[in-house]
Design a protein around this motif. Structure first.
Motif, mmCIF file in Angstrom:
data_model
loop_
_atom_site.group_PDB
_atom_site.id
_atom_site.type_symbol
_atom_site.label_atom_id
_atom_site.label_comp_id
_atom_site.label_asym_id
_atom_site.label_seq_id
_atom_site.Cartn_x
_atom_site.Cartn_y
_atom_site.Cartn_z
ATOM 1 N N PRO A 182 24.979 -28.489 24.392
ATOM 2 C CA PRO A 182 24.953 -29.747 23.638
ATOM 3 C C PRO A 182 26.340 -30.119 23.108
ATOM 4 O O PRO A 182 27.052 -29.298 22.544
ATOM 5 C CB PRO A 182 23.976 -29.449 22.497
ATOM 6 N N ARG A 183 26.699 -31.378 23.333
ATOM 7 C CA ARG A 183 27.988 -31.917 22.871
ATOM 8 C C ARG A 183 27.756 -33.336 22.362
ATOM 9 O O ARG A 183 26.823 -34.023 22.783
ATOM 10 C CB ARG A 183 29.024 -31.986 23.999
ATOM 11 N N ILE A 184 28.632 -33.803 21.500
ATOM 12 C CA ILE A 184 28.681 -35.221 21.147
ATOM 13 C C ILE A 184 30.139 -35.636 21.013
ATOM 14 O O ILE A 184 31.010 -34.813 20.720
ATOM 15 C CB ILE A 184 27.924 -35.564 19.837
ATOM 16 N N ARG A 185 30.376 -36.920 21.245
ATOM 17 C CA ARG A 185 31.703 -37.486 20.992
ATOM 18 C C ARG A 185 31.602 -38.385 19.767
ATOM 19 O O ARG A 185 30.702 -39.221 19.675
ATOM 20 C CB ARG A 185 32.183 -38.305 22.186
ATOM 21 N N VAL A 186 32.524 -38.194 18.823
ATOM 22 C CA VAL A 186 32.554 -39.039 17.631
ATOM 23 C C VAL A 186 33.884 -39.785 17.601
ATOM 24 O O VAL A 186 34.926 -39.239 17.958
ATOM 25 C CB VAL A 186 32.350 -38.221 16.336
ATOM 26 N N THR A 187 33.816 -41.029 17.182
ATOM 27 C CA THR A 187 34.959 -41.946 17.238
ATOM 28 C C THR A 187 35.340 -42.378 15.828
ATOM 29 O O THR A 187 34.464 -42.694 15.028
ATOM 30 C CB THR A 187 34.588 -43.181 18.080
ATOM 31 N N HIS A 188 36.628 -42.421 15.562
ATOM 32 C CA HIS A 188 37.068 -42.816 14.219
ATOM 33 C C HIS A 188 37.584 -44.249 14.152
ATOM 34 O O HIS A 188 37.699 -44.812 13.069
ATOM 35 C CB HIS A 188 38.157 -41.869 13.709
ATOM 36 N N ILE A 189 37.873 -44.871 15.294
ATOM 37 C CA ILE A 189 38.607 -46.134 15.269
ATOM 38 C C ILE A 189 37.710 -47.355 15.125
ATOM 39 O O ILE A 189 38.193 -48.458 14.870
ATOM 40 C CB ILE A 189 39.478 -46.256 16.538
ATOM 41 N N GLY A 226 44.790 -40.978 19.990
ATOM 42 C CA GLY A 226 43.536 -41.421 20.581
ATOM 43 C C GLY A 226 42.519 -41.870 19.554
ATOM 44 O O GLY A 226 42.840 -42.104 18.382
ATOM 45 N N MET A 227 41.269 -41.947 20.024
ATOM 46 C CA MET A 227 40.197 -42.511 19.209
ATOM 47 C C MET A 227 39.066 -41.542 18.916
ATOM 48 O O MET A 227 38.236 -41.832 18.058
ATOM 49 C CB MET A 227 39.591 -43.721 19.939
ATOM 50 N N ARG A 249 48.054 -44.268 26.659
ATOM 51 C CA ARG A 249 49.490 -44.055 26.437
ATOM 52 C C ARG A 249 49.967 -44.668 25.132
ATOM 53 O O ARG A 249 50.879 -44.142 24.471
ATOM 54 C CB ARG A 249 50.277 -44.618 27.621
ATOM 55 N N TYR A 250 49.375 -45.783 24.719
ATOM 56 C CA TYR A 250 49.834 -46.463 23.500
ATOM 57 C C TYR A 250 49.046 -46.040 22.264
ATOM 58 O O TYR A 250 49.246 -46.610 21.189
ATOM 59 C CB TYR A 250 49.745 -47.976 23.698
ATOM 60 N N LEU A 251 48.175 -45.045 22.412
ATOM 61 C CA LEU A 251 47.386 -44.571 21.281
ATOM 62 C C LEU A 251 47.977 -43.299 20.683
ATOM 63 O O LEU A 251 47.315 -42.571 19.954
ATOM 64 C CB LEU A 251 45.931 -44.326 21.714
ATOM 65 N N THR A 252 49.225 -43.020 21.002
ATOM 66 C CA THR A 252 49.935 -41.878 20.450
ATOM 67 C C THR A 252 51.431 -42.143 20.513
ATOM 68 O O THR A 252 51.896 -42.913 21.355
ATOM 69 C CB THR A 252 49.611 -40.581 21.218
ATOM 70 N N GLU A 253 52.162 -41.480 19.635
ATOM 71 C CA GLU A 253 53.628 -41.540 19.688
ATOM 72 C C GLU A 253 54.205 -40.430 20.552
ATOM 73 O O GLU A 253 55.405 -40.404 20.799
ATOM 74 C CB GLU A 253 54.204 -41.407 18.280
ATOM 75 N N ASP A 254 53.358 -39.509 21.011
ATOM 76 C CA ASP A 254 53.841 -38.277 21.629
ATOM 77 C C ASP A 254 53.371 -38.091 23.064
ATOM 78 O O ASP A 254 53.168 -36.966 23.519
ATOM 79 C CB ASP A 254 53.378 -37.072 20.791
ATOM 80 N N ALA A 255 53.172 -39.181 23.802
ATOM 81 C CA ALA A 255 52.689 -39.060 25.172
ATOM 82 C C ALA A 255 53.751 -38.413 26.061
ATOM 83 O O ALA A 255 54.915 -38.838 26.051
ATOM 84 C CB ALA A 255 52.315 -40.426 25.718
#
Length: 472
Positions: free
Chosen positions: A435-442, A394-395, A280-286
């Protein structure tokens, strides 16, 4: 002599006798040991049990105790295989959670992880809040068992609607909240519905509670209500776990109208919805939380401060009503009593200070910048990897790889190339669609490191797709 010393002495004498007799030999009978040393049957039984636990003897009901064929003498070399039988077949699989929490080796670029980079955390401000908190007169006293009233009121306000402080229970972080919720709301052996893909920590917690996770498909707007209704009907499940805001790993956010549909489906099934509102706190638009839209006690809401502040600020709230709330509070009480008061006081001090709003503003701006930079770098260097969607915050970003790519081979090749990503398989309760992967920017230090991580990942993908003969 007292009973404990008697057991120790008999165990010592039997240990010496076993060493003299040699492997396979039968120890004296319990009756004979009792006669020799004038001790009780209980003392003999416990002494033999101690030797069995050490791996020195093997007991055979009706035949007696025999010297084990492999006697171990050191603590590090003791034969502990007996525990396999004693523990049974209930396994707690911590590997997905451990992988997400693992430290990043030197030289690696982290495109995985679930917490803010240390440079983005408000450590100094948290330290100041903690210093103020522990100076409060009752800082080290026992807190109310359900949590500090002011902190419960704050979490209730964050959830919205007509949620009150009386509905909130303070627990030790979001993961603990999920574990409590799964145990409280469903009996072992029963099914629980989850989005697919979903958060691996939730899958692990459900499995540890003895529940069977059943997948409900999603699209780019989140879980599909018509398939949720079908899953309830087919399985008879009474619990649905979801992350309606910035779903992990896809980044999907349920629109308000679909949130209403999910609640209607759950009410019709007489089922609970566990709303993991971790982001909820990882966006301004929840959008409004499911809890704020619930008038029937359907939603068990989990809100946490850990993601937005620090992995060590293990403070979260579970919001529930009715008998479910009573059961959750009972679970918390018998397991851990309460959350340490200094930690609660620190959280309350921080969210009530100007530093809280300043921190949210800074993190939101950083998330937008990093999200856009990661998406642009992926599009430029890995156009064959399809972005599921561009989330509202999000992240993470969720990528679909070409069908011919070996997901495990890519993750390993990326690791060898100096970049860490999360394999998609760990997010699925059943067979993945590809096949999938998750990539994170934070988790990266800064934008240059983020770009370097994508460069390394793109090279790993190119290497993986080359024919084996060319790679050799």
């Amino acid at each position: 002599m007292n009973n404990d010393s008697s057991i120790a002495q008999i165990a010592a004498m039997l240990r010496e006798e076993a060493a003299q007799l040699g492997p396979g030999a039968r120890l004296p009978s319990s009756r004979e040991i009792m006669r020799r040393h004038n001790v009780s049957p209980v003392t003999v039984s416990r002494a033999i049990g101690q030797l069995a636990a050490e791996g020195r003897v093997v007991t055979k009901p009706g035949s007696g105790a025999f010297v084990a064929h492999q006697i171990r003498t050191g603590r590090d070399t003791a034969d502990l295989s007996w525990q396999t039988v004693a523990l049974g077949d209930r396994v707690v699989d911590e590997s997905p959670v451990a992988a997400l929490l693992a430290s990043v080796p030197d030289g690696m670029v982290p495109l995985t992880g679930g917490y803010l980079h240390p440079g983005l955390r408000p450590d100094k401000q948290l330290g100041a809040a903690a210093a103020r908190a522990v100076r409060r007169p009752d800082a080290w006293a026992k807190p109310p068992l359900t949590g500090l009233p002011e902190l419960r009121r704050w979490f209730a306000t964050q959830a919205g609607g007509d949620v009150t402080a009386a509905d909130a229970l303070i627990v030790s972080g979001g993961q603990a909240a999920l574990a409590h919720a799964f145990r409280a709301l469903a009996a072992p052996g029963t099914p629980v519905l989850v989005e697919t893909p979903t958060y691996p920590g939730a899958l692990a917690a459900a499995k540890a509670a003895g529940l069977r996770a059943t997948a409900v498909p999603m699209d780019s707007a989140g879980v599909r209500p018509e398939l949720l209704a079908e899953a309830f009907a087919v399985t008879g499940a009474r619990v649905f776990f979801c992350q309606p805001t910035l779903h992990n790993p896809t980044g999907a956010t349920l629109p308000v109208e679909r949130r209403e549909q999910v609640l209607q489906v759950a009410r019709a099934a007489g089922a609970f919805v566990i709303e993991d509102d971790y982001a909820r706190y990882l966006t301004e638009d929840a959008p409004p939380s499911l809890a704020s839209m619930d008038q029937h006690g359907t939603v068990v809401h989990v809100g946490s401060l850990t993601k937005i502040l620090s992995p060590s600020l293990r403070v979260a709230a579970v919001i529930a009503r009715g008998p479910a709330a009573h059961r959750l509070r009972a679970s918390q009480l018998v397991e851990s009593f309460f959350v340490a008061r200094p930690l609660q006081e620190t959280a309350l001090e921080f969210v009530g200070s100007p530093a809280w709003r300043r921190h949210l503003t800074a993190v939101h701006a950083e998330i937008r910048t990093r999200r856009d930079a990661l998406a642009a770098a992926l599009a430029a260097r890995m156009p064959e990897a399809e972005l599921h969607l561009l989330p509202i915050g999000g992240m993470h970003l969720w990528l679909r790889l070409p069908a011919e790519v070996d997901e495990n081979a890519l993750v390993e090749a990326a690791r060898r190339n100096g970049v860490l990503v999360s394999p998609g398989r760990m997010y699925y309760p059943s067979e993945p669609p590809g096949p999938r992967i998750r990539v994170t920017h934070i988790a990266a230090t800064h934008l240059p490191e983020l770009h370097e991580g994508v460069r390394r990942l793109a090279q790993a993908l190119a290497d993986t797709r080359r024919p084996a003969a060319d790679r050799a």
